[in-house]
Motif scaffolding. Structure first.
Motif, PDB file in Angstrom:
ATOM      1  N   GLY A   1       0.848  -1.181   0.000  1.00  0.00           N
ATOM      2  CA  GLY A   1       0.000   0.000   0.000  1.00  0.00           C
ATOM      3  C   GLY A   1       0.885   1.233   0.000  1.00  0.00           C
ATOM      4  O   GLY A   1       2.114   1.124  -0.003  1.00  0.00           O
ATOM      5  N   ASP A   2       0.287   2.409   0.005  1.00  0.00           N
ATOM      6  CA  ASP A   2       1.084   3.624  -0.044  1.00  0.00           C
ATOM      7  C   ASP A   2       1.970   3.786   1.182  1.00  0.00           C
ATOM      8  O   ASP A   2       2.990   4.476   1.137  1.00  0.00           O
ATOM      9  CB  ASP A   2       0.175   4.852  -0.180  1.00  0.00           C
ATOM     10  CG  ASP A   2      -0.451   4.939  -1.569  1.00  0.00           C
ATOM     11  OD1 ASP A   2       0.188   4.462  -2.528  1.00  0.00           O
ATOM     12  OD2 ASP A   2      -1.565   5.472  -1.687  1.00  0.00           O
TER      13      ASP A   2
ATOM     14  N   THR B   1      24.124 -15.973  -5.285  1.00  0.00           N
ATOM     15  CA  THR B   1      22.827 -16.646  -5.372  1.00  0.00           C
ATOM     16  C   THR B   1      21.718 -15.818  -4.733  1.00  0.00           C
ATOM     17  O   THR B   1      20.544 -16.095  -4.951  1.00  0.00           O
ATOM     18  CB  THR B   1      22.894 -18.005  -4.667  1.00  0.00           C
ATOM     19  OG1 THR B   1      23.302 -17.814  -3.295  1.00  0.00           O
ATOM     20  CG2 THR B   1      23.901 -18.921  -5.343  1.00  0.00           C
ATOM     21  N   GLY B   2      22.102 -14.823  -3.967  1.00  0.00           N
ATOM     22  CA  GLY B   2      21.108 -14.016  -3.285  1.00  0.00           C
ATOM     23  C   GLY B   2      20.504 -12.942  -4.169  1.00  0.00           C
ATOM     24  O   GLY B   2      21.081 -12.553  -5.187  1.00  0.00           O
ATOM     25  N   HIS B   3      19.338 -12.460  -3.760  1.00  0.00           N
ATOM     26  CA  HIS B   3      18.691 -11.384  -4.491  1.00  0.00           C
ATOM     27  C   HIS B   3      17.596 -10.762  -3.625  1.00  0.00           C
ATOM     28  O   HIS B   3      17.178 -11.334  -2.606  1.00  0.00           O
ATOM     29  CB  HIS B   3      18.080 -11.888  -5.806  1.00  0.00           C
ATOM     30  CG  HIS B   3      16.988 -12.897  -5.615  1.00  0.00           C
ATOM     31  ND1 HIS B   3      17.183 -14.244  -5.835  1.00  0.00           N
ATOM     32  CD2 HIS B   3      15.694 -12.767  -5.211  1.00  0.00           C
ATOM     33  CE1 HIS B   3      16.067 -14.890  -5.588  1.00  0.00           C
ATOM     34  NE2 HIS B   3      15.141 -14.020  -5.205  1.00  0.00           N
ATOM     35  N   VAL B   4      17.144  -9.604  -4.054  1.00  0.00           N
ATOM     36  CA  VAL B   4      15.983  -8.955  -3.441  1.00  0.00           C
ATOM     37  C   VAL B   4      14.973  -8.701  -4.544  1.00  0.00           C
ATOM     38  O   VAL B   4      15.260  -7.986  -5.505  1.00  0.00           O
ATOM     39  CB  VAL B   4      16.359  -7.635  -2.746  1.00  0.00           C
ATOM     40  CG1 VAL B   4      15.099  -6.938  -2.228  1.00  0.00           C
ATOM     41  CG2 VAL B   4      17.333  -7.882  -1.599  1.00  0.00           C
ATOM     42  N   LEU B   5      13.810  -9.302  -4.416  1.00  0.00           N
ATOM     43  CA  LEU B   5      12.726  -9.084  -5.364  1.00  0.00           C
ATOM     44  C   LEU B   5      11.795  -8.033  -4.788  1.00  0.00           C
ATOM     45  O   LEU B   5      11.243  -8.216  -3.698  1.00  0.00           O
ATOM     46  CB  LEU B   5      11.960 -10.378  -5.620  1.00  0.00           C
ATOM     47  CG  LEU B   5      10.706 -10.243  -6.501  1.00  0.00           C
ATOM     48  CD1 LEU B   5      11.109  -9.875  -7.930  1.00  0.00           C
ATOM     49  CD2 LEU B   5       9.896 -11.532  -6.484  1.00  0.00           C
ATOM     50  N   ILE B   6      11.636  -6.929  -5.495  1.00  0.00           N
ATOM     51  CA  ILE B   6      10.716  -5.877  -5.064  1.00  0.00           C
ATOM     52  C   ILE B   6       9.428  -6.026  -5.856  1.00  0.00           C
ATOM     53  O   ILE B   6       9.448  -6.032  -7.088  1.00  0.00           O
ATOM     54  CB  ILE B   6      11.319  -4.475  -5.281  1.00  0.00           C
ATOM     55  CG1 ILE B   6      12.617  -4.331  -4.480  1.00  0.00           C
ATOM     56  CG2 ILE B   6      10.328  -3.400  -4.863  1.00  0.00           C
ATOM     57  CD1 ILE B   6      13.260  -2.976  -4.612  1.00  0.00           C
ATOM     58  N   ARG B   7       8.330  -6.169  -5.153  1.00  0.00           N
ATOM     59  CA  ARG B   7       7.029  -6.391  -5.793  1.00  0.00           C
ATOM     60  C   ARG B   7       6.042  -5.327  -5.330  1.00  0.00           C
ATOM     61  O   ARG B   7       5.876  -5.086  -4.130  1.00  0.00           O
ATOM     62  CB  ARG B   7       6.515  -7.787  -5.452  1.00  0.00           C
ATOM     63  CG  ARG B   7       5.123  -8.097  -5.975  1.00  0.00           C
ATOM     64  CD  ARG B   7       4.868  -9.583  -5.891  1.00  0.00           C
ATOM     65  NE  ARG B   7       5.755 -10.323  -6.784  1.00  0.00           N
ATOM     66  CZ  ARG B   7       5.913 -11.645  -6.736  1.00  0.00           C
ATOM     67  NH1 ARG B   7       5.278 -12.357  -5.828  1.00  0.00           N
ATOM     68  NH2 ARG B   7       6.730 -12.246  -7.586  1.00  0.00           N
ATOM     69  N   ASP B   8       5.406  -4.697  -6.302  1.00  0.00           N
ATOM     70  CA  ASP B   8       4.447  -3.635  -6.021  1.00  0.00           C
ATOM     71  C   ASP B   8       3.030  -4.179  -6.201  1.00  0.00           C
ATOM     72  O   ASP B   8       2.587  -4.427  -7.316  1.00  0.00           O
ATOM     73  CB  ASP B   8       4.692  -2.445  -6.956  1.00  0.00           C
ATOM     74  CG  ASP B   8       3.911  -1.216  -6.534  1.00  0.00           C
ATOM     75  OD1 ASP B   8       3.012  -1.334  -5.685  1.00  0.00           O
ATOM     76  OD2 ASP B   8       4.216  -0.121  -7.052  1.00  0.00           O
ATOM     77  N   HIS B   9       2.328  -4.371  -5.095  1.00  0.00           N
ATOM     78  CA  HIS B   9       0.971  -4.897  -5.157  1.00  0.00           C
ATOM     79  C   HIS B   9      -0.060  -3.813  -5.470  1.00  0.00           C
ATOM     80  O   HIS B   9      -1.225  -4.124  -5.705  1.00  0.00           O
ATOM     81  CB  HIS B   9       0.605  -5.578  -3.834  1.00  0.00           C
ATOM     82  CG  HIS B   9       1.332  -6.863  -3.605  1.00  0.00           C
ATOM     83  ND1 HIS B   9       0.920  -8.062  -4.136  1.00  0.00           N
ATOM     84  CD2 HIS B   9       2.473  -7.141  -2.909  1.00  0.00           C
ATOM     85  CE1 HIS B   9       1.747  -9.024  -3.772  1.00  0.00           C
ATOM     86  NE2 HIS B   9       2.701  -8.493  -3.027  1.00  0.00           N
ATOM     87  N   ARG B  10       0.371  -2.564  -5.482  1.00  0.00           N
ATOM     88  CA  ARG B  10      -0.571  -1.493  -5.787  1.00  0.00           C
ATOM     89  C   ARG B  10      -0.982  -1.520  -7.254  1.00  0.00           C
ATOM     90  O   ARG B  10      -2.102  -1.181  -7.602  1.00  0.00           O
ATOM     91  CB  ARG B  10       0.057  -0.134  -5.467  1.00  0.00           C
ATOM     92  CG  ARG B  10       0.317   0.087  -3.986  1.00  0.00           C
ATOM     93  CD  ARG B  10       1.110   1.352  -3.768  1.00  0.00           C
ATOM     94  NE  ARG B  10       2.415   1.288  -4.430  1.00  0.00           N
ATOM     95  CZ  ARG B  10       3.275   2.295  -4.468  1.00  0.00           C
ATOM     96  NH1 ARG B  10       2.965   3.453  -3.887  1.00  0.00           N
ATOM     97  NH2 ARG B  10       4.445   2.165  -5.070  1.00  0.00           N
TER      98      ARG B  10
END
Length: 210
Positions: A70-71, A190-199
């Motif tokens: 959310g915002d 092998t690591g990563h950060v997935l940024i996901r925007d549910h808005r």
């Protein structure tokens, strides 16, 4: 010898979130009401996940998901490895970092600026969950059965306008966030950060950082 009565003494727990709230720029590089605070906060969390404390894991080794719900809402999930014995429940409510832990400075700082926080930690098929207001526990730690058979940590938070400003909104262009430490010389692993925007509800809202 004079006798003292302790019947009317009130013991107050310290507010560990106060140093973060005044001012947030000491942790996130921007103050309450600054239009850059939201982006700086997400970047700080992302950098922390890509470059965790040495006691947790080496740089670029963890797999994490940073979701904008959310915002002013976020959920962070990280496959943090830990050997965790069955917790003795309940844990006293005054133990602010009983589940969150103090190794994740950015998550602790973000929690201090939040109105509602839920922390979940699991390992070996058992888990524990606690609700907080800022860094103050609202209830005792409760057990739950995790769907993940590994080990990890999940922190969901809703930022408090009283602490971040009424105009606080997470940026729409999450691809512009800088999650890389300028002093890091470690090659992507092998690591990563997935940024996901549910808005947005679109696959284009996913951004992968290695």
């Amino acid at each position: 010898m004079a006798e003292h009565s302790y019947e009317n003494i009130t013991i107050e727990l310290p507010d560990f979130g106060a140093p973060v709230r005044r001012p947030p720029r000491m942790f996130f590089g921007a103050d309450r009401g600054d239009q850059n605070l939201a982006a700086h906060l997400l970047s700080a969390i992302g950098k922390d996940l890509l470059h965790p404390p040495a006691s947790v894991a080496s740089a670029h080794a963890l797999q994490a998901r940073l979701e904008v719900t959310g915002d002013r809402g976020t959920t962070v999930t990280v496959n943090q490895p830990h050997a965790w014995e069955r917790p003795r429940l309940p844990v006293p409510r005054g133990w602010a970092t009983a589940l969150l832990g103090d190794e994740w400075w950015s998550l602790c700082a973000a929690a201090a600026l939040s109105a509602e926080v839920t922390v979940e930690r699991w390992c070996g098929g058992q888990g524990a969950r606690q609700r907080l207001a800022g860094l103050r526990p609202l209830a005792d730690i409760e057990e739950f059965r995790p769907s993940d058979c590994g080990s990890g940590l999940r922190v969901s938070a809703t930022l408090d306008p009283a602490h971040v400003g009424t105009d606080f909104l997470f940026p729409m262009d999450l691809a512009e966030l800088n999650l890389h430490d300028p002093d890091c010389s470690v090659s992507p692993g092998t690591g990563h950060v997935l940024i996901r925007d549910h808005r947005s509800g679109l696959a284009a809202g996913d951004v992968l950082h290695r």
